[in-house]
Design a protein around this motif. Structure first.
Motif, PDB file in Angstrom:
ATOM      1  N   PRO A 161       0.832  -1.211   0.000  1.00  0.00           N
ATOM      2  CA  PRO A 161       0.000   0.000   0.000  1.00  0.00           C
ATOM      3  C   PRO A 161       0.861   1.254   0.000  1.00  0.00           C
ATOM      4  CG  PRO A 161      -0.834  -1.595   1.576  1.00  0.00           C
ATOM      5  CD  PRO A 161       0.487  -2.138   1.096  1.00  0.00           C
ATOM      6  N   GLY A 162       0.490   2.195  -0.847  1.00  0.00           N
ATOM      7  CA  GLY A 162       1.220   3.454  -0.905  1.00  0.00           C
ATOM      8  C   GLY A 162       2.356   3.471  -1.901  1.00  0.00           C
ATOM      9  N   HIS A 163       2.730   2.314  -2.449  1.00  0.00           N
ATOM     10  CA  HIS A 163       3.784   2.291  -3.451  1.00  0.00           C
ATOM     11  C   HIS A 163       3.256   2.860  -4.771  1.00  0.00           C
ATOM     12  CE1 HIS A 163       6.839  -0.832  -1.734  1.00  0.00           C
ATOM     13  NE2 HIS A 163       6.594   0.172  -0.921  1.00  0.00           N
ATOM     14  N   VAL A 164       4.102   3.642  -5.438  1.00  0.00           N
ATOM     15  CA  VAL A 164       3.720   4.206  -6.731  1.00  0.00           C
ATOM     16  C   VAL A 164       4.381   3.389  -7.841  1.00  0.00           C
ATOM     17  CG1 VAL A 164       3.437   6.510  -5.799  1.00  0.00           C
ATOM     18  CG2 VAL A 164       5.663   5.827  -6.681  1.00  0.00           C
ATOM     19  N   PRO A 165       3.813   3.410  -9.047  1.00  0.00           N
ATOM     20  CA  PRO A 165       4.440   2.674 -10.143  1.00  0.00           C
ATOM     21  C   PRO A 165       5.846   3.183 -10.421  1.00  0.00           C
ATOM     22  CG  PRO A 165       2.218   3.367 -10.728  1.00  0.00           C
ATOM     23  CD  PRO A 165       2.569   4.070  -9.449  1.00  0.00           C
ATOM     24  N   VAL A 166       6.719   2.261 -10.804  1.00  0.00           N
ATOM     25  CA  VAL A 166       8.066   2.666 -11.172  1.00  0.00           C
ATOM     26  C   VAL A 166       8.064   3.104 -12.633  1.00  0.00           C
ATOM     27  CG1 VAL A 166       9.166   1.167  -9.496  1.00  0.00           C
ATOM     28  CG2 VAL A 166       8.670   0.285 -11.780  1.00  0.00           C
ATOM     29  N   GLY A 167       8.988   3.985 -12.994  1.00  0.00           N
ATOM     30  CA  GLY A 167       9.053   4.468 -14.360  1.00  0.00           C
ATOM     31  C   GLY A 167       9.710   3.460 -15.280  1.00  0.00           C
ATOM     32  N   GLU A 168       9.189   3.358 -16.489  1.00  0.00           N
ATOM     33  CA  GLU A 168       9.822   2.549 -17.518  1.00  0.00           C
ATOM     34  C   GLU A 168      10.297   3.484 -18.620  1.00  0.00           C
ATOM     35  OE1 GLU A 168       7.242  -0.613 -18.726  1.00  0.00           O
ATOM     36  OE2 GLU A 168       7.748  -1.810 -16.950  1.00  0.00           O
ATOM     37  N   TRP A 169      11.490   3.215 -19.154  1.00  0.00           N
ATOM     38  CA  TRP A 169      12.174   4.154 -20.028  1.00  0.00           C
ATOM     39  C   TRP A 169      12.749   3.451 -21.242  1.00  0.00           C
ATOM     40  CZ3 TRP A 169      11.847   9.124 -18.125  1.00  0.00           C
ATOM     41  CH2 TRP A 169      11.505   9.229 -16.774  1.00  0.00           C
ATOM     42  N   PHE A 196      18.688   3.359 -13.077  1.00  0.00           N
ATOM     43  CA  PHE A 196      17.765   2.564 -13.865  1.00  0.00           C
ATOM     44  C   PHE A 196      18.385   1.181 -14.051  1.00  0.00           C
ATOM     45  CE2 PHE A 196      18.096   6.934 -15.319  1.00  0.00           C
ATOM     46  CZ  PHE A 196      16.799   7.409 -15.249  1.00  0.00           C
ATOM     47  N   VAL A 197      17.575   0.142 -13.939  1.00  0.00           N
ATOM     48  CA  VAL A 197      18.071  -1.199 -14.205  1.00  0.00           C
ATOM     49  C   VAL A 197      17.737  -1.569 -15.648  1.00  0.00           C
ATOM     50  CG1 VAL A 197      15.957  -2.340 -13.385  1.00  0.00           C
ATOM     51  CG2 VAL A 197      18.129  -3.587 -13.403  1.00  0.00           C
ATOM     52  N   VAL A 198      18.692  -2.191 -16.334  1.00  0.00           N
ATOM     53  CA  VAL A 198      18.505  -2.621 -17.718  1.00  0.00           C
ATOM     54  C   VAL A 198      17.643  -3.876 -17.722  1.00  0.00           C
ATOM     55  CG1 VAL A 198      19.649  -3.481 -19.797  1.00  0.00           C
ATOM     56  CG2 VAL A 198      20.696  -1.621 -18.459  1.00  0.00           C
ATOM     57  N   MET A 199      16.483  -3.781 -18.381  1.00  0.00           N
ATOM     58  CA  MET A 199      15.577  -4.920 -18.498  1.00  0.00           C
ATOM     59  C   MET A 199      15.782  -5.674 -19.815  1.00  0.00           C
ATOM     60  SD  MET A 199      14.133  -4.454 -15.624  1.00  0.00           S
ATOM     61  CE  MET A 199      12.867  -5.704 -15.676  1.00  0.00           C
ATOM     62  N   MET A 200      16.212  -4.947 -20.850  1.00  0.00           N
ATOM     63  CA  MET A 200      16.449  -5.543 -22.157  1.00  0.00           C
ATOM     64  C   MET A 200      17.368  -4.612 -22.924  1.00  0.00           C
ATOM     65  SD  MET A 200      15.719  -5.294 -25.641  1.00  0.00           S
ATOM     66  CE  MET A 200      14.271  -4.247 -25.748  1.00  0.00           C
ATOM     67  N   ALA A 201      18.354  -5.170 -23.614  1.00  0.00           N
ATOM     68  CA  ALA A 201      19.266  -4.387 -24.439  1.00  0.00           C
ATOM     69  C   ALA A 201      19.335  -5.004 -25.830  1.00  0.00           C
ATOM     70  CB  ALA A 201      20.654  -4.319 -23.809  1.00  0.00           C
ATOM     71  N   LEU A 206      21.442   1.291 -35.588  1.00  0.00           N
ATOM     72  CA  LEU A 206      21.506   2.676 -35.131  1.00  0.00           C
ATOM     73  C   LEU A 206      22.179   2.814 -33.768  1.00  0.00           C
ATOM     74  CD1 LEU A 206      17.931   3.946 -36.119  1.00  0.00           C
ATOM     75  CD2 LEU A 206      20.069   4.095 -37.424  1.00  0.00           C
ATOM     76  N   GLY A 207      22.463   1.685 -33.114  1.00  0.00           N
ATOM     77  CA  GLY A 207      23.053   1.729 -31.790  1.00  0.00           C
ATOM     78  C   GLY A 207      22.284   0.829 -30.840  1.00  0.00           C
ATOM     79  N   TRP A 208      22.449   1.087 -29.541  1.00  0.00           N
ATOM     80  CA  TRP A 208      21.774   0.284 -28.532  1.00  0.00           C
ATOM     81  C   TRP A 208      20.425   0.879 -28.183  1.00  0.00           C
ATOM     82  CZ3 TRP A 208      23.035  -4.448 -27.077  1.00  0.00           C
ATOM     83  CH2 TRP A 208      24.351  -4.883 -27.311  1.00  0.00           C
ATOM     84  N   ARG A 209      19.412   0.015 -28.170  1.00  0.00           N
ATOM     85  CA  ARG A 209      18.087   0.398 -27.695  1.00  0.00           C
ATOM     86  C   ARG A 209      17.826  -0.414 -26.426  1.00  0.00           C
ATOM     87  NH1 ARG A 209      12.934  -0.241 -31.540  1.00  0.00           N
ATOM     88  NH2 ARG A 209      13.534  -2.430 -31.343  1.00  0.00           N
ATOM     89  N   ILE A 210      17.628   0.287 -25.335  1.00  0.00           N
ATOM     90  CA  ILE A 210      17.570  -0.342 -24.009  1.00  0.00           C
ATOM     91  C   ILE A 210      16.242  -0.036 -23.352  1.00  0.00           C
ATOM     92  CG2 ILE A 210      18.603  -0.362 -21.699  1.00  0.00           C
ATOM     93  CD1 ILE A 210      21.264   0.431 -23.052  1.00  0.00           C
ATOM     94  N   ALA A 211      15.582  -1.071 -22.847  1.00  0.00           N
ATOM     95  CA  ALA A 211      14.424  -0.902 -22.000  1.00  0.00           C
ATOM     96  C   ALA A 211      14.906  -0.940 -20.552  1.00  0.00           C
ATOM     97  CB  ALA A 211      13.402  -2.008 -22.246  1.00  0.00           C
ATOM     98  N   ALA A 212      14.567   0.099 -19.783  1.00  0.00           N
ATOM     99  CA  ALA A 212      15.066   0.217 -18.422  1.00  0.00           C
ATOM    100  C   ALA A 212      13.937   0.590 -17.480  1.00  0.00           C
ATOM    101  CB  ALA A 212      16.170   1.267 -18.348  1.00  0.00           C
ATOM    102  N   ARG A 213      14.161   0.313 -16.204  1.00  0.00           N
ATOM    103  CA  ARG A 213      13.164   0.614 -15.178  1.00  0.00           C
ATOM    104  C   ARG A 213      13.841   1.377 -14.038  1.00  0.00           C
ATOM    105  NH1 ARG A 213       9.285  -4.070 -12.823  1.00  0.00           N
ATOM    106  NH2 ARG A 213       8.437  -3.819 -14.917  1.00  0.00           N
ATOM    107  N   THR A 214      13.180   2.391 -13.518  1.00  0.00           N
ATOM    108  CA  THR A 214      13.729   3.162 -12.424  1.00  0.00           C
ATOM    109  C   THR A 214      13.945   2.269 -11.207  1.00  0.00           C
ATOM    110  OG1 THR A 214      12.450   5.061 -13.205  1.00  0.00           O
ATOM    111  CG2 THR A 214      13.415   5.219 -11.006  1.00  0.00           C
ATOM    112  N   LEU A 215      15.116   2.461 -10.575  1.00  0.00           N
ATOM    113  CA  LEU A 215      15.398   1.758  -9.337  1.00  0.00           C
ATOM    114  C   LEU A 215      15.053   2.657  -8.161  1.00  0.00           C
ATOM    115  CD1 LEU A 215      18.826  -0.016  -9.900  1.00  0.00           C
ATOM    116  CD2 LEU A 215      16.714  -1.096  -9.189  1.00  0.00           C
ATOM    117  N   ALA A 216      14.301   2.127  -7.216  1.00  0.00           N
ATOM    118  CA  ALA A 216      13.992   2.889  -6.005  1.00  0.00           C
ATOM    119  C   ALA A 216      15.267   3.082  -5.208  1.00  0.00           C
ATOM    120  CB  ALA A 216      12.950   2.149  -5.166  1.00  0.00           C
ATOM    121  N   SER A 217      15.377   4.232  -4.532  1.00  0.00           N
ATOM    122  CA  SER A 217      16.541   4.505  -3.703  1.00  0.00           C
ATOM    123  C   SER A 217      16.463   3.682  -2.435  1.00  0.00           C
ATOM    124  CB  SER A 217      16.614   5.994  -3.361  1.00  0.00           C
ATOM    125  OG  SER A 217      15.461   6.385  -2.661  1.00  0.00           O
TER     126      SER A 217
END
Length: 218
Positions: A161-169, A196-201, A206-217
């Motif tokens: 309860p009270g946790h907010v969604p983490v960002g995906e980037w 941010f933690v790398v979920m997929m690289a 064109l280079g690297w395309r990375i799906a990442a998720r914010t890491l809580a402090s």
């Protein structure tokens, strides 16, 4: 007339147009994984104009979430992964995703500077992501990148309860020097200290395309 000759003529045309319309950008070619934008990697100054359309309509500002730009500049001076940065109040930085041929060079406009850290394997039975291990290895430091939100956010790993969604980037980086390859579980850190933690690289032309998720402090 063959394709190579056509590409040469097209490149000359882009270079002449840049000489008339372009603004100056400092030109860097990274030599090392740490601090790629430094005096040792600086090649000089190039003139360039960017637009979100390959037809160069120049009809105004680009919409949010679209980092790709086509460049009116001399393609003969560019290689994939080169970094162009404006040293004046414009503050614009981009990396070369495709130096071009018959078409104009394609660049990625950057809005962040990232480091990449690889953490040691967790002990048996451990779960979840740590923010950053004390013995994490810094593989990259100071790399310009595009970091854009990919969604409204995913559910946290521990749905309390009270946790907010983490960002995906979605992160875009050039192909990197010294064979550095992002792995799932690596940590990206920006200049503000956000992690941010790398979920997929995915390596692309064109280079690297990375799906990442914010890491809580903490």
């Amino acid at each position: 007339m063959d394709g190579a000759r056509l590409a040469t003529l097209a490149g000359r045309g882009f270079a002449r147009a840049a000489a008339r319309t372009g603004l100056p950008f400092d030109h860097y070619r990274p030599l090392a994984a740490l601090e790629p934008v430094c005096e040792l990697s600086r090649l000089g100054v190039v003139l360039a104009t960017f637009d979100s359309s390959p037809g160069f309509d120049l009809r105004g500002a680009t919409a949010h979430g679209k980092p790709l730009r086509w460049a009116i500049t001399d393609p003969a001076a560019l290689q994939h992964g080169d970094i162009l940065t404006a040293g004046d109040l414009r503050g614009e930085t981009c990396f070369v995703a495709d130096p071009g041929g018959l078409e104009a060079p394609l660049v990625v406009r950057c809005n962040a500077v990232l480091s990449l850290l690889r953490q040691p394997a967790p002990p048996p039975g451990a779960s979840g992501y740590r923010v950053e291990a004390a013995d994490a290895v810094e593989l990259l430091r100071g790399w310009p990148a595009s970091v854009l939100r990919a969604s409204r956010g995913a559910a946290p790993e521990t749905a309390l309860p009270g946790h907010v969604p983490v960002g995906e980037w979605q992160v875009m980086l050039p192909r990197l020097v010294e064979g550095v390859t992002p792995h799932n579980g690596d940590v990206l850190r920006n200049a503000a200290g956000t992690r941010f933690v790398v979920m997929m690289a995915e390596g692309t032309h064109l280079g690297w395309r990375i799906a990442a998720r914010t890491l809580a402090s903490g």
